[in-house]
Scaffold this active site. Sequence first.
Site, short mmCIF file in Angstrom:
data_model
loop_
_atom_site.label_atom_id
_atom_site.label_comp_id
_atom_site.label_asym_id
_atom_site.label_seq_id
_atom_site.Cartn_x
_atom_site.Cartn_y
_atom_site.Cartn_z
N ASP A 647 -23.23 6.41 7.80
CA ASP A 647 -24.49 6.34 7.07
C ASP A 647 -24.58 5.00 6.36
OD1 ASP A 647 -26.70 8.52 6.11
OD2 ASP A 647 -26.37 7.00 4.57
N GLU A 690 -30.96 6.52 8.91
CA GLU A 690 -29.82 5.60 8.88
C GLU A 690 -28.52 6.32 9.21
OE1 GLU A 690 -30.73 6.65 4.49
OE2 GLU A 690 -31.79 6.48 6.38
#
Length: 781
Positions: A647, A690
Amino acid sequence: MKILLVEDDEYLAQLLNQYLSDRNYIVDVAVDGESGLNYARTFDYDLLVLDVVLPKLDGISLCKTLRSEHYQMPVLLLTALDNSRDKVLGLDAGADDYVVKPVGLEELLARIRALVRRGRYSRPPIMTWGPLQLDPATCEVSYDDRPLSLTPKEYALLELFLRSPTQVFSRDVIIEHLWSLEEPPTENTLRAHIKGLRTKLKAVDAPPKLIETIYGVGYRLQDCYDDPPNPDPNAASNRNATTLNAIQALWKRIKPNVLKRVDRLEEGISALAAHDETLQGTARQEAHKLAGSLGTFGYHYGSSLARQIEEMLLQEQAFTEPQLDQLQQWLVELRQQFQGHPTAVVPEPPTLPDPEQRRLLIVDDDRVLAEQIAEEAETWGMDVKIATTVQEARPAIVTYSPGLILLDLNFPEPGEDGLMLLEELARNRPEIPVVVLTVRDSFQDRLSVSRLGSQAFLQKPTPMPQIMEVVMEVIQRSHTAAKVMIVDDDRQELQGLSTLLSPWGLQLETLDDPREFWQALENFMPDLLVLDFEMPHYSGIELCQVVRNEPQWRKLPILFLTAHTDSATVDRIFQAGADDYVSKPISGPELISRLFNRLERTKLLQNLAELDALTGLANRRKSSYDIANLLRVALRNDRPASFAMLDLDHFKPVNDTYGHATGDLVLHRFGEMLRDAFRPDDVVGRWGGEEFVVVMADTRAVNAVERLSVVLDQWRSQTFVLEDGVHFKVTFSAGVAEFPQHGDDLPILYRRADQALYQAKEAGRGQVVLYSPEVEESPGS
């Protein structure tokens, strides 16, 4: 030559249609501007003839609309208004020429010929193919200086073939080019015209197979000459000779085994003559394999003899004396075949750019910018050539053989346009990837570039490092070989196919035991599957049905190799879920045409359905399938695998502060780095926003943490520099779990890796954390 005539005067339209049709032009007629616009957007034409005064949409507005959509074909206006103002309006709208009504037919024809000569094909005045010549200006055709009298359709067919002499034209493509919408041909019409053209060519002593049938694919001109029209005939001949030599060398190596196969066939036939049927099945299998493989090595008549022997050995009743005599006679003829040299037909492989050379051709009239890009590219280890005009670029493409073209769309010279060159490349050199770099930024430009196969669209000014990153990524992606798996129990046939296909840049996996099929399929993960129809243990039909029953493999293209092409067999092949078939003995050109046609369609569909467009990584659906397959293989082989969730840290402030375009750039570059950082056997995907996933095959969790830590250090060194001088960096956090120690299926591994990711974020971000069972599970980040 196909023309769209947009004219609302019914009698004038009929007159012009008849006049042009009599001179071998194919004419579609539209009676209003809106219909003309729809025709031009839907079909390919060599020229548009537009009346100025039209219902629904006038000719000048129609021309202006098409030019705004970057329509490149010549446009000729018909106008009854003979004054300078109207002529200027028409030419400013994008028309190439005009004719004033009442129309002089001879003048109209002369202007059409002049416009076509300046059109996109850049045809020579006379088209040639060895001794065959066609003069488009006079519609005269000759072979070895002997004239041919052709019907309009025969002439149009020959002209189409001569425009692209190495292209295979399907039936649908030929019909689209040579018949208007008002005169669709019947099923046998095209065959009749092909037959008539062949008959007339034969009458002037042209080779009998000058127009070659690629069965199930279409037609093309066959290379029957020592000096065919080729930009580099010596290089092409050398490549062809290399493949042919390889096939002949392979034949010398396996010939003793083939002769042993003939010996076993003779034993079976001799046993039948002695009323012993115990070897009949073995003899039939040997005949079947000989029929399939001999044609690949050029023994086409030998393959036909083996096929006849196989068919006779299929009978269950006792053989009569005449039948046994016939078998013995065929066997003698079969042995005689091996006294001569094989005559394999080897299709010419394409000129594949060498990825190590990394040749870049920059086509841009801004020489200062081009030289700056060239200087930057050379620091990346690339060889660079610059062309400042489209006219200069065309020969450079042939002689320089670039691995990638960086193309501007705007050029100051009249009649030059980057989209025109891109269209030519898409038609004639689709293997060369193109990146567009231009000041133009309309959606229509982007759509046109995308439709013509460009790999990327960059708007000027773009930072030099970003240009090079895109260039390198496209080059690397374009050299990823398609993976083809071939299953055939005949090892000699497999060797011949491997030799035939290897020069075409394919990654091949061959399997001669169908019992090992499923494991080989999951390990190799092919882009296309080739199955023999008749095999021991499991037939090709059974393997095909098994593949189609598995959701992961339902879209895998499957091509059959079969010696039986009767309607019942073909129906079984398609009912089982196959996409296509090639009959044995295998024709090299036919196999390659079918194989690459199927790969190209599948690659396009897969890119649309399975790839994340921004990062180039597999999307969640595709990567989930790949991960599930990887875990099955790991479980079967009792090997570990590591599952990692990644992430990007503080990514929302990047979008909020610098804009979503900058955020997209960060995601794109992160995806690019992940593709380079992991092995082909690993799975890398974007699961949304993301969030990314990486699954490493045959890797312990502690080793996965080490690998990801190295990737994290590389990512930390990435600096994003904006045009105003602002620069920033981004880190990522990751959590790792091991299969099967921390979980034996995908959902459990995801939860465990996500828990470790949450711990990494809680500990300050920018780090990689291994899942620990001792830590109580917390809600994900």
